[in-house]
Write a protein that holds these residues in place. Sequence first.
Motif, short mmCIF file in Angstrom:
data_model
loop_
_atom_site.label_atom_id
_atom_site.label_comp_id
_atom_site.label_asym_id
_atom_site.label_seq_id
_atom_site.Cartn_x
_atom_site.Cartn_y
_atom_site.Cartn_z
N UNK A 190 0.86 -1.19 0.00
CA UNK A 190 0.00 0.00 0.00
C UNK A 190 0.89 1.23 0.00
N UNK A 191 0.40 2.35 -0.52
CA UNK A 191 1.25 3.54 -0.59
C UNK A 191 1.79 3.96 0.78
N UNK A 192 3.06 4.36 0.82
CA UNK A 192 3.67 4.82 2.06
C UNK A 192 5.18 4.85 1.93
N UNK A 232 11.11 -2.51 -5.45
CA UNK A 232 9.78 -2.14 -5.93
C UNK A 232 9.43 -0.74 -5.45
N UNK A 233 9.46 0.21 -6.38
CA UNK A 233 9.14 1.61 -6.07
C UNK A 233 7.68 1.95 -6.31
N UNK A 234 6.89 0.97 -6.76
CA UNK A 234 5.54 1.28 -7.24
C UNK A 234 4.62 1.81 -6.16
N UNK A 235 4.85 1.43 -4.88
CA UNK A 235 4.00 1.91 -3.78
C UNK A 235 4.73 2.85 -2.83
N UNK A 236 5.95 3.24 -3.21
CA UNK A 236 6.72 4.14 -2.34
C UNK A 236 6.22 5.56 -2.54
#
Length: 314
Positions: free
Chosen positions: A174-176, A196-200
Amino acid sequence: GTVTLESEAEVSGSIHSESSVTVGWDSEVEGSVFAKGAVTLEGDARVSGSIHSESPVTLGWQDTVEGDVISEGSIDMSGGKNLIDGNAAASGQITLGWKSKITGTQSEFDPDPGVISPEPPQTCPEVSAPSQSIFSAGTTDMSFGWKQDGIIEPGNYRDLSAGGKNKLYFKRNAPGQCEYVFNSISLAWDVDIYLDLSQCEENGEPGDITIFSEDDIDFGGKMEIYIITEDGSEQKMKDVDPEVAKRIYWETYDDFSQGSSSEWFGTILAGDDISFDSTGMEMIGAAASVNGTVTMGSSADVTYIPANYAVENW
Protein backbone atom coordinates in the motif's frame (compact mmCIF):
# COMPACT_ATOMS: atom_id res chain seq x y z
CA GLY A 1 53.65 12.38 -9.36
CA THR A 2 53.98 9.30 -11.51
CA VAL A 3 51.07 8.45 -13.81
CA THR A 4 50.55 4.83 -14.88
CA LEU A 5 47.72 3.66 -17.10
CA GLU A 6 47.21 -0.09 -16.97
CA SER A 7 46.20 -2.01 -20.10
CA GLU A 8 43.04 -0.95 -21.99
CA ALA A 9 42.73 2.26 -19.98
CA GLU A 10 41.20 5.45 -21.38
CA VAL A 11 41.79 9.08 -20.39
CA SER A 12 39.42 11.72 -21.73
CA GLY A 13 41.74 14.70 -21.58
CA SER A 14 45.41 15.56 -21.19
CA ILE A 15 47.92 14.27 -18.64
CA HIS A 16 50.26 16.60 -16.72
CA SER A 17 52.92 14.97 -14.53
CA GLU A 18 55.87 16.22 -12.50
CA SER A 19 57.32 12.71 -12.90
CA SER A 20 57.04 9.89 -15.45
CA VAL A 21 54.04 8.74 -17.50
CA THR A 22 53.38 5.18 -18.68
CA VAL A 23 50.58 4.49 -21.14
CA GLY A 24 49.84 0.77 -20.94
CA TRP A 25 49.04 -1.75 -23.65
CA ASP A 26 46.04 -0.84 -25.81
CA SER A 27 45.40 2.31 -23.77
CA GLU A 28 44.29 5.67 -25.11
CA VAL A 29 44.81 9.30 -24.12
CA GLU A 30 42.30 11.65 -25.72
CA GLY A 31 44.58 14.63 -25.32
CA SER A 32 48.28 15.38 -24.87
CA VAL A 33 50.94 14.25 -22.39
CA PHE A 34 53.16 16.77 -20.56
CA ALA A 35 55.81 15.31 -18.23
CA LYS A 36 59.07 16.13 -16.52
CA GLY A 37 59.98 12.44 -16.36
CA ALA A 38 60.17 9.78 -19.04
CA VAL A 39 57.13 8.99 -21.16
CA THR A 40 56.61 5.37 -22.25
CA LEU A 41 53.95 3.90 -24.53
CA GLU A 42 53.98 0.14 -24.00
CA GLY A 43 52.31 -1.10 -27.17
CA ASP A 44 49.20 -0.60 -29.28
CA ALA A 45 48.65 2.64 -27.38
CA ARG A 46 47.43 5.93 -28.80
CA VAL A 47 47.85 9.59 -27.83
CA SER A 48 45.50 11.80 -29.84
CA GLY A 49 47.49 14.96 -29.06
CA SER A 50 51.21 15.59 -28.60
CA ILE A 51 53.87 14.42 -26.14
CA HIS A 52 56.15 16.93 -24.39
CA SER A 53 58.76 15.51 -22.02
CA GLU A 54 61.82 16.87 -20.26
CA SER A 55 63.17 13.28 -20.36
CA PRO A 56 63.32 10.44 -22.90
CA VAL A 57 60.24 9.28 -24.81
CA THR A 58 59.85 5.62 -25.78
CA LEU A 59 57.30 4.13 -28.14
CA GLY A 60 57.08 0.37 -27.78
CA TRP A 61 55.28 -1.54 -30.54
CA GLN A 62 52.65 -0.23 -32.92
CA ASP A 63 52.05 2.92 -30.86
CA THR A 64 50.56 6.06 -32.38
CA VAL A 65 51.00 9.73 -31.48
CA GLU A 66 48.74 11.86 -33.64
CA GLY A 67 50.57 15.09 -32.84
CA ASP A 68 54.18 16.06 -32.17
CA VAL A 69 56.73 14.41 -29.90
CA ILE A 70 59.09 16.92 -28.26
CA SER A 71 61.73 15.65 -25.83
CA GLU A 72 64.69 17.08 -23.94
CA GLY A 73 66.05 13.53 -23.96
CA SER A 74 65.93 10.95 -26.74
CA ILE A 75 63.03 9.59 -28.77
CA ASP A 76 63.16 5.81 -29.15
CA MET A 77 60.85 4.16 -31.71
CA SER A 78 63.01 1.07 -32.19
CA GLY A 79 60.25 -1.33 -31.13
CA GLY A 80 58.74 -1.25 -34.61
CA LYS A 81 55.61 -0.12 -36.46
CA ASN A 82 55.32 3.08 -34.42
CA LEU A 83 53.87 6.28 -35.84
CA ILE A 84 54.37 9.96 -34.97
CA ASP A 85 51.85 11.72 -37.19
CA GLY A 86 53.50 15.09 -36.67
CA ASN A 87 56.93 16.53 -35.94
CA ALA A 88 59.65 15.04 -33.73
CA ALA A 89 62.29 17.09 -31.94
CA ALA A 90 64.75 15.89 -29.32
CA SER A 91 67.83 17.06 -27.46
CA GLY A 92 69.18 13.55 -27.91
CA GLN A 93 68.98 10.92 -30.60
CA ILE A 94 65.85 9.89 -32.52
CA THR A 95 65.81 6.16 -33.26
CA LEU A 96 63.35 4.61 -35.71
CA GLY A 97 62.71 0.89 -35.76
CA TRP A 98 61.22 -1.47 -38.36
CA LYS A 99 58.33 0.22 -40.21
CA SER A 100 58.31 3.13 -37.76
CA LYS A 101 57.45 6.49 -39.27
CA ILE A 102 57.49 10.23 -38.57
CA THR A 103 55.30 12.11 -41.02
CA GLY A 104 56.57 15.59 -40.18
CA THR A 105 60.01 17.09 -39.62
CA GLN A 106 62.74 15.43 -37.55
CA SER A 107 65.21 17.36 -35.44
CA GLU A 108 67.66 15.57 -33.16
CA PHE A 109 70.42 16.89 -30.88
CA ASP A 110 68.46 20.14 -30.62
CA PRO A 111 69.57 22.09 -27.52
CA ASP A 112 66.15 23.72 -27.26
CA PRO A 113 63.48 21.52 -28.87
CA GLY A 114 60.65 23.57 -27.37
CA VAL A 115 59.24 21.36 -24.64
CA ILE A 116 56.08 22.65 -22.94
CA SER A 117 56.26 21.91 -19.21
CA PRO A 118 53.36 20.26 -17.33
CA GLU A 119 50.95 22.55 -15.55
CA PRO A 120 50.43 22.08 -11.81
CA PRO A 121 47.02 20.68 -10.89
CA GLN A 122 44.28 22.85 -9.48
CA THR A 123 43.72 22.36 -5.78
CA CYS A 124 40.53 20.44 -5.10
CA PRO A 125 38.18 21.94 -2.53
CA GLU A 126 38.16 20.20 0.83
CA VAL A 127 35.19 17.86 1.15
CA SER A 128 33.81 16.82 4.53
CA ALA A 129 32.94 13.18 5.15
CA PRO A 130 29.20 12.46 4.92
CA SER A 131 27.24 12.36 8.14
CA GLN A 132 25.74 8.98 8.99
CA SER A 133 22.08 8.55 9.79
CA ILE A 134 20.72 7.44 13.15
CA PHE A 135 18.73 4.21 13.02
CA SER A 136 18.06 1.12 15.14
CA ALA A 137 17.43 -2.45 14.05
CA GLY A 138 14.53 -4.58 15.20
CA THR A 139 14.45 -8.04 16.78
CA THR A 140 12.99 -10.28 14.05
CA ASP A 141 15.24 -12.11 11.58
CA MET A 142 14.45 -12.42 7.89
CA SER A 143 16.07 -15.65 6.70
CA PHE A 144 15.65 -17.33 3.32
CA GLY A 145 17.09 -20.74 2.48
CA TRP A 146 18.54 -22.06 -0.78
CA LYS A 147 16.29 -21.17 -3.73
CA GLN A 148 13.71 -19.70 -1.36
CA ASP A 149 12.22 -16.45 -2.70
CA GLY A 150 10.67 -13.85 -0.44
CA ILE A 151 9.02 -10.48 0.02
CA ILE A 152 10.41 -8.02 2.56
CA GLU A 153 8.06 -5.24 3.57
CA PRO A 154 9.30 -1.95 5.05
CA GLY A 155 10.13 -2.16 8.74
CA ASN A 156 12.78 -2.75 11.38
CA TYR A 157 14.36 -6.21 11.46
CA ARG A 158 17.37 -7.92 12.96
CA ASP A 159 19.43 -9.96 10.46
CA LEU A 160 18.61 -10.46 6.77
CA SER A 161 20.16 -13.56 5.18
CA ALA A 162 19.70 -15.63 2.03
CA GLY A 163 21.30 -18.98 1.17
CA GLY A 164 21.69 -18.53 -2.58
CA LYS A 165 19.73 -18.54 -5.87
CA ASN A 166 17.03 -16.39 -4.29
CA LYS A 167 14.77 -13.62 -5.54
CA LEU A 168 14.22 -11.05 -2.81
CA TYR A 169 11.54 -8.39 -3.28
CA PHE A 170 11.77 -5.17 -1.26
CA LYS A 171 8.10 -4.31 -1.60
CA ARG A 172 5.14 -2.73 0.18
CA ASN A 173 1.50 -3.44 -0.67
CA ALA A 174 0.00 0.00 0.00
CA PRO A 175 1.25 3.54 -0.59
CA GLY A 176 3.67 4.82 2.06
CA GLN A 177 7.30 5.16 3.07
CA CYS A 178 9.74 2.45 1.98
CA GLU A 179 12.32 2.41 4.80
CA TYR A 180 14.08 -0.77 5.91
CA VAL A 181 16.39 -1.16 8.91
CA PHE A 182 18.47 -4.28 9.66
CA ASN A 183 21.17 -5.28 12.10
CA SER A 184 23.11 -6.98 9.27
CA ILE A 185 22.62 -8.14 5.68
CA SER A 186 24.30 -11.27 4.33
CA LEU A 187 23.29 -12.69 0.95
CA ALA A 188 25.00 -15.67 -0.65
CA TRP A 189 25.92 -16.23 -4.32
CA ASP A 190 23.33 -15.68 -7.07
CA VAL A 191 20.73 -13.64 -5.18
CA ASP A 192 18.66 -11.23 -7.27
CA ILE A 193 17.31 -8.04 -5.69
CA TYR A 194 13.97 -6.57 -6.79
CA LEU A 195 13.48 -2.98 -5.64
CA ASP A 196 9.78 -2.14 -5.93
CA LEU A 197 9.14 1.61 -6.07
CA SER A 198 5.54 1.28 -7.24
CA GLN A 199 4.00 1.91 -3.78
CA CYS A 200 6.72 4.14 -2.34
CA GLU A 201 5.15 7.47 -1.53
CA GLU A 202 5.90 10.46 0.68
CA ASN A 203 3.61 13.46 1.08
CA GLY A 204 1.66 12.40 -1.95
CA GLU A 205 4.76 12.28 -4.16
CA PRO A 206 6.78 9.31 -5.46
CA GLY A 207 9.06 8.20 -2.63
CA ASP A 208 12.44 6.50 -2.28
CA ILE A 209 13.67 3.17 -0.98
CA THR A 210 16.12 3.56 1.92
CA ILE A 211 17.84 0.50 3.41
CA PHE A 212 19.96 0.78 6.56
CA SER A 213 22.15 -1.76 8.35
CA GLU A 214 23.94 -1.36 11.67
CA ASP A 215 26.57 -4.01 10.87
CA ASP A 216 28.07 -5.28 7.62
CA ILE A 217 26.30 -5.54 4.29
CA ASP A 218 27.80 -8.58 2.55
CA PHE A 219 26.57 -9.56 -0.91
CA GLY A 220 27.83 -12.65 -2.68
CA GLY A 221 28.61 -12.62 -6.37
CA LYS A 222 26.42 -12.92 -9.45
CA MET A 223 23.94 -10.40 -8.10
CA GLU A 224 21.43 -8.83 -10.48
CA ILE A 225 19.25 -5.85 -9.61
CA TYR A 226 15.76 -5.29 -10.95
CA ILE A 227 13.61 -2.19 -10.59
CA ILE A 228 9.81 -2.05 -10.42
CA THR A 229 8.46 1.42 -11.14
CA GLU A 230 5.04 3.08 -10.72
CA ASP A 231 3.51 1.31 -13.72
CA GLY A 232 4.36 -2.06 -12.16
CA SER A 233 6.81 -3.05 -14.89
CA GLU A 234 9.83 -5.10 -13.85
CA GLN A 235 13.05 -4.16 -15.60
CA LYS A 236 16.73 -4.90 -15.33
CA MET A 237 18.64 -1.94 -13.93
CA LYS A 238 20.40 -1.29 -17.26
CA ASP A 239 17.01 -0.85 -18.97
CA VAL A 240 15.64 1.69 -16.46
CA ASP A 241 16.03 5.46 -16.77
CA PRO A 242 19.34 6.05 -14.90
CA GLU A 243 17.73 8.94 -12.99
CA VAL A 244 15.70 6.35 -11.06
CA ALA A 245 18.94 5.61 -9.18
CA LYS A 246 18.27 8.81 -7.24
CA ARG A 247 15.49 6.95 -5.44
CA ILE A 248 17.62 4.09 -4.06
CA TYR A 249 19.82 4.52 -0.97
CA TRP A 250 21.75 2.03 1.21
CA GLU A 251 23.78 2.75 4.34
CA THR A 252 25.80 0.75 6.87
CA TYR A 253 27.78 1.75 9.93
CA ASP A 254 30.41 -0.89 9.06
CA ASP A 255 31.70 -2.54 5.85
CA PHE A 256 30.01 -3.10 2.51
CA SER A 257 31.17 -5.81 0.09
CA GLN A 258 29.86 -7.31 -3.13
CA GLY A 259 31.25 -10.34 -4.93
CA SER A 260 32.17 -10.82 -8.59
CA SER A 261 29.88 -10.91 -11.64
CA SER A 262 27.58 -8.31 -10.10
CA GLU A 263 26.14 -4.86 -10.77
CA TRP A 264 25.05 -1.90 -8.63
CA PHE A 265 22.17 0.57 -8.75
CA GLY A 266 21.74 3.38 -6.20
CA THR A 267 23.92 4.99 -3.56
CA ILE A 268 25.83 3.17 -0.80
CA LEU A 269 27.36 4.92 2.22
CA ALA A 270 29.54 2.89 4.59
CA GLY A 271 31.19 3.82 7.84
CA ASP A 272 34.20 1.70 6.92
CA ASP A 273 35.36 0.01 3.72
CA ILE A 274 33.45 -0.54 0.48
CA SER A 275 34.56 -3.27 -1.92
CA PHE A 276 33.18 -4.19 -5.34
CA ASP A 277 34.99 -7.26 -6.71
CA SER A 278 33.48 -7.41 -10.21
CA THR A 279 35.66 -6.81 -13.25
CA GLY A 280 33.89 -4.61 -15.79
CA MET A 281 30.93 -4.05 -13.49
CA GLU A 282 28.27 -1.47 -14.23
CA MET A 283 27.38 1.00 -11.48
CA ILE A 284 24.62 3.55 -11.77
CA GLY A 285 24.67 5.55 -8.56
CA ALA A 286 27.37 6.44 -6.05
CA ALA A 287 29.58 5.02 -3.30
CA ALA A 288 31.14 6.83 -0.33
CA SER A 289 32.94 5.88 2.86
CA VAL A 290 33.18 7.90 6.07
CA ASN A 291 36.35 6.34 7.53
CA GLY A 292 37.47 3.74 5.00
CA THR A 293 38.21 3.32 1.31
CA VAL A 294 36.17 2.52 -1.79
CA THR A 295 37.66 -0.23 -3.98
CA MET A 296 36.29 -1.22 -7.37
CA GLY A 297 37.33 -3.94 -9.82
CA SER A 298 39.11 -3.08 -13.05
CA SER A 299 37.28 -1.66 -16.07
CA ALA A 300 34.29 -0.51 -14.01
CA ASP A 301 31.68 1.56 -15.83
CA VAL A 302 30.31 4.17 -13.41
CA THR A 303 27.44 6.55 -14.07
CA TYR A 304 27.53 8.93 -11.11
CA ILE A 305 24.01 9.71 -9.89
CA PRO A 306 23.78 10.38 -6.12
CA ALA A 307 20.59 9.45 -4.31
CA ASN A 308 18.04 12.06 -3.20
CA TYR A 309 18.65 10.97 0.38
CA ALA A 310 22.39 11.58 0.04
CA VAL A 311 21.90 15.04 -1.48
CA GLU A 312 19.53 16.03 1.32
CA ASN A 313 21.39 14.53 4.31
CA TRP A 314 25.15 14.35 3.68
